[in-house]
Design an enzyme around this catalytic site. Structure first.
Site, PDB file in Angstrom:
ATOM      1  N   GLU A 293       0.828  -1.221   0.000  1.00  0.00           N
ATOM      2  CA  GLU A 293       0.000   0.000   0.000  1.00  0.00           C
ATOM      3  C   GLU A 293       0.857   1.263   0.000  1.00  0.00           C
ATOM      4  OE1 GLU A 293      -2.981   0.149   3.064  1.00  0.00           O
ATOM      5  OE2 GLU A 293      -4.197  -1.357   2.092  1.00  0.00           O
ATOM      6  N   HIS A 322       8.665 -26.726   0.235  1.00  0.00           N
ATOM      7  CA  HIS A 322       7.988 -27.845  -0.415  1.00  0.00           C
ATOM      8  C   HIS A 322       6.788 -27.359  -1.213  1.00  0.00           C
ATOM      9  CE1 HIS A 322      10.586 -30.462   1.943  1.00  0.00           C
ATOM     10  NE2 HIS A 322      10.414 -29.558   2.897  1.00  0.00           N
ATOM     11  N   LYS A 436     -13.088   1.552  -1.537  1.00  0.00           N
ATOM     12  CA  LYS A 436     -14.052   1.782  -0.444  1.00  0.00           C
ATOM     13  C   LYS A 436     -15.234   2.598  -0.958  1.00  0.00           C
ATOM     14  CE  LYS A 436     -10.961   1.827   3.615  1.00  0.00           C
ATOM     15  NZ  LYS A 436     -10.517   2.556   4.804  1.00  0.00           N
TER      16      LYS A 436
HETATM   17  O1  PA5 Z   1      -3.167   1.529   5.877  1.00  0.00           O
HETATM   18  C1  PA5 Z   1      -4.305   1.951   5.782  1.00  0.00           C
HETATM   19  O2  PA5 Z   1      -4.588   3.126   6.114  1.00  0.00           O
HETATM   20  C2  PA5 Z   1      -5.475   1.084   5.348  1.00  0.00           C
HETATM   21  O3  PA5 Z   1      -5.096  -0.089   4.754  1.00  0.00           O
HETATM   22  C3  PA5 Z   1      -6.362   0.802   6.547  1.00  0.00           C
HETATM   23  O4  PA5 Z   1      -5.638   0.082   7.518  1.00  0.00           O
HETATM   24  C4  PA5 Z   1      -7.622   0.011   6.164  1.00  0.00           C
HETATM   25  O5  PA5 Z   1      -8.176   0.454   4.974  1.00  0.00           O
HETATM   26  C5  PA5 Z   1      -8.660   0.163   7.274  1.00  0.00           C
HETATM   27  O6  PA5 Z   1      -9.017   1.518   7.446  1.00  0.00           O
HETATM   28  P1  PA5 Z   1      -9.651   2.055   8.771  1.00  0.00           P
HETATM   29  O7  PA5 Z   1      -8.645   1.948   9.868  1.00  0.00           O
HETATM   30  O8  PA5 Z   1     -10.004   3.469   8.481  1.00  0.00           O
HETATM   31  O9  PA5 Z   1     -10.867   1.213   9.049  1.00  0.00           O
END
Ligand code: PA5
Length: 468
Positions: A293, A322, A436
């Site tokens: 990400e 394996h 989202k």
């Molecule tokens: O790293 C990030 O910001 C995202 O991957 C969030 O962890 C994930 O989308 C969840 O978001 P939130 O904490 O707003 O529920």
């Protein structure tokens, strides 16, 4: 390098694995300037904007607050359920796997370090209802973790759990919840006030994947009986070890620079993390989110279109020898393998000297299972290197709260440096937000009507092609 973690990148060098895939001295020398720039850029931003996670190792008071909060509830609850997804789930899960007994939940209470621990992240109806149906809800505490306070997977499972708890315990249902969310924004924050639900903050400037050392990870860790101050101390020690602009003296900068070079100069686009330790298997999942990400982006820092980002993959040694290693040794030469060696376990498991006259058993007797695991890692390292496949080994003295805190901070800093090396914003996630928003629109959330129309129009123009 840090006192308790070192990185051996011998097998990333041309002199050891050949010029085709190995880095030459010239490439490393040239990269020293890039590394220095990355260090300076990150250094200037540390503690501000989206790099405020870098202050978490010093926030001992958050660890104390989380421990106190859990202590007030420990008597009343046997089960601790995290409802959250992405960083909100992967961080706590990695801590539990690394630092608790491998069969923590199955142990009797007297032998367990803390509450039984479960995570509801994916919206899988079978899994969610099975968990709620299995647990004694009168003895279950739910920690709803979401920075934004509105992620659909988390919001929906909170609603399901809340209703189930209310049906089980009546008016006292709010006592069964703790919210960890933004300090001011979001509907979960509003609900905490309205329903008088205990809450903790995800601090400003701390994104989901960089949040494990905040209340996001520290409350679950406290409930699991993990020494949270030691966790932060290990992170702080790693932080102290990452103060040089010379990549050869800064482990996080070394990690970022070598992996970036292998990706961009040697076409090693796939970065496989392969711990030789079941305890660290979930750490590799946490790494995958952090690396993917943060670095997978289509815009450079100066606004130009790009398409960059290594693909992180998880493997587990020796199990995946394996399953995956055939591909890594002989398949496309597009990978670098990052081994994690966790040192010898405190209590080695000795292999009995039975059937010693038989070839399959004789050489094993009297040796340790941990010793065998390390020999297997070395064997894979040799096989990869002899086939010219780059690999590095991150060695930890042992796995404890301090070393795991250090390992977390090592990768968080490496990610920040890598963001600059790739020239991308490592702290946003527009691709995640796009998904989202599309899901909100398709599920009919208020305010997303135009987006819904746009998606439906676009889907309507497609000729569906299916096969059955
Ligand atoms: O790293 C990030 O910001 C995202 O991957 C969030 O962890 C994930 O989308 C969840 O978001 P939130 O904490 O707003 O529920």
């Amino acid at each position: 390098m840090s006192k308790f973690i070192d990185i051996d990148f011998t097998n990333c060098l041309a002199e050891n694995i050949g010029k085709a895939s190995g880095l030459s001295p010239e490439q490393l020398n040239q990269a020293a300037g890039n590394a220095e720039e990355a260090f300076t850029s990150v250094q200037q931003q540390l503690g501000s904007d989206w790099l405020r996670w870098s202050q978490l190792p010093q926030q001992i008071e958050t660890a104390e607050k989380c421990s106190d909060l859990w202590k007030q509830r420990a008597e009343s609850f046997d089960n601790f359920v995290v409802i959250g997804i992405g960083g909100s789930a992967l961080g706590p899960t990695a801590l539990k796997s690394a630092l608790c007994h491998p069969f923590h939940n199955e142990l009797p209470a007297a032998k367990r370090s803390g509450a039984r621990f479960y995570v509801l992240d994916n919206v899988d109806p079978g899994r969610c209802s099975a968990l709620l149906g299995m647990l004694d809800l009168s003895r279950t505490l739910f920690n709803v973790i979401t920075k934004s306070g509105s992620t659909a997977e988390t919001a929906s499972q909170f609603l399901v759990a809340r209703r189930a708890v209310e049906e089980a315990v009546g008016k006292s249902w709010p006592d069964h919840f703790i919210f960890t969310t933004d300090g001011e924004k979001g509907d979960l924050r509003i609900l905490a006030g309205k329903e008088k639900i205990a809450s903790l903050e995800v601090p400003d400037g701390v994104g989901g994947r960089f949040s494990v050392l905040s209340a996001v990870g520290l409350l679950p860790a406290a409930a699991l009986g993990i020494n949270t101050k030691e966790l932060l101390a290990g992170a702080a020690e790693m932080q102290a070890g990452c103060q040089s602009s010379d990549w050869q003296k800064n482990p996080a900068l070394a990690l970022a620079t070598i992996l970036w070079l292998l990706d961009t100069k040697k076409e090693k686009h796939i970065h496989v993390m392969m711990p030789y330790s079941n305890a660290l298997a979930d750490f590799a999942d946490w790494y995958k989110q952090l690396w993917a990400e943060s670095l997978g982006k289509n815009l450079t820092l100066d606004g130009k279109t790009c398409s960059v980002g290594p693909t992180p993959v998880k493997a587990l040694g020796a199990t995946d020898q394996h399953s995956q290693v055939q591909l890594y040794v002989e398949g496309p030469a597009d990978k670098v393998i990052i081994f994690i060696s966790a040192g010898m376990p405190e209590s080695e498991l000795l292999i009995p000297r039975d059937y010693s006259d038989m070839a399959a058993f004789g050489y094993l007797g009297g040796r340790g299972i941990g010793e065998l695991l390390e020999a297997e890692r070395r064997g894979t390292e040799v096989a990869l290197s002899e086939h010219g496949r780059p690999n590095m080994t991150i060695s930890m003295d042992k796995i404890d709260a301090g070393t795991v805190g250090g390992l977390i901070f090592l990768w968080e800093m490496a990610t920040a440096y890598a963001g600059v090396l790739y020239s991308v914003d490592a702290f946003n996630q527009p691709g995640v937000e796009a998904g989202k928003i599309a899901a909100f629109a398709l599920f009919g959330r208020d305010g997303f009507e135009e987006e819904r129309k746009r998606i439906e129009d676009s889907l309507g123009q497609q000729n569906r092609r299916t096969v059955c």
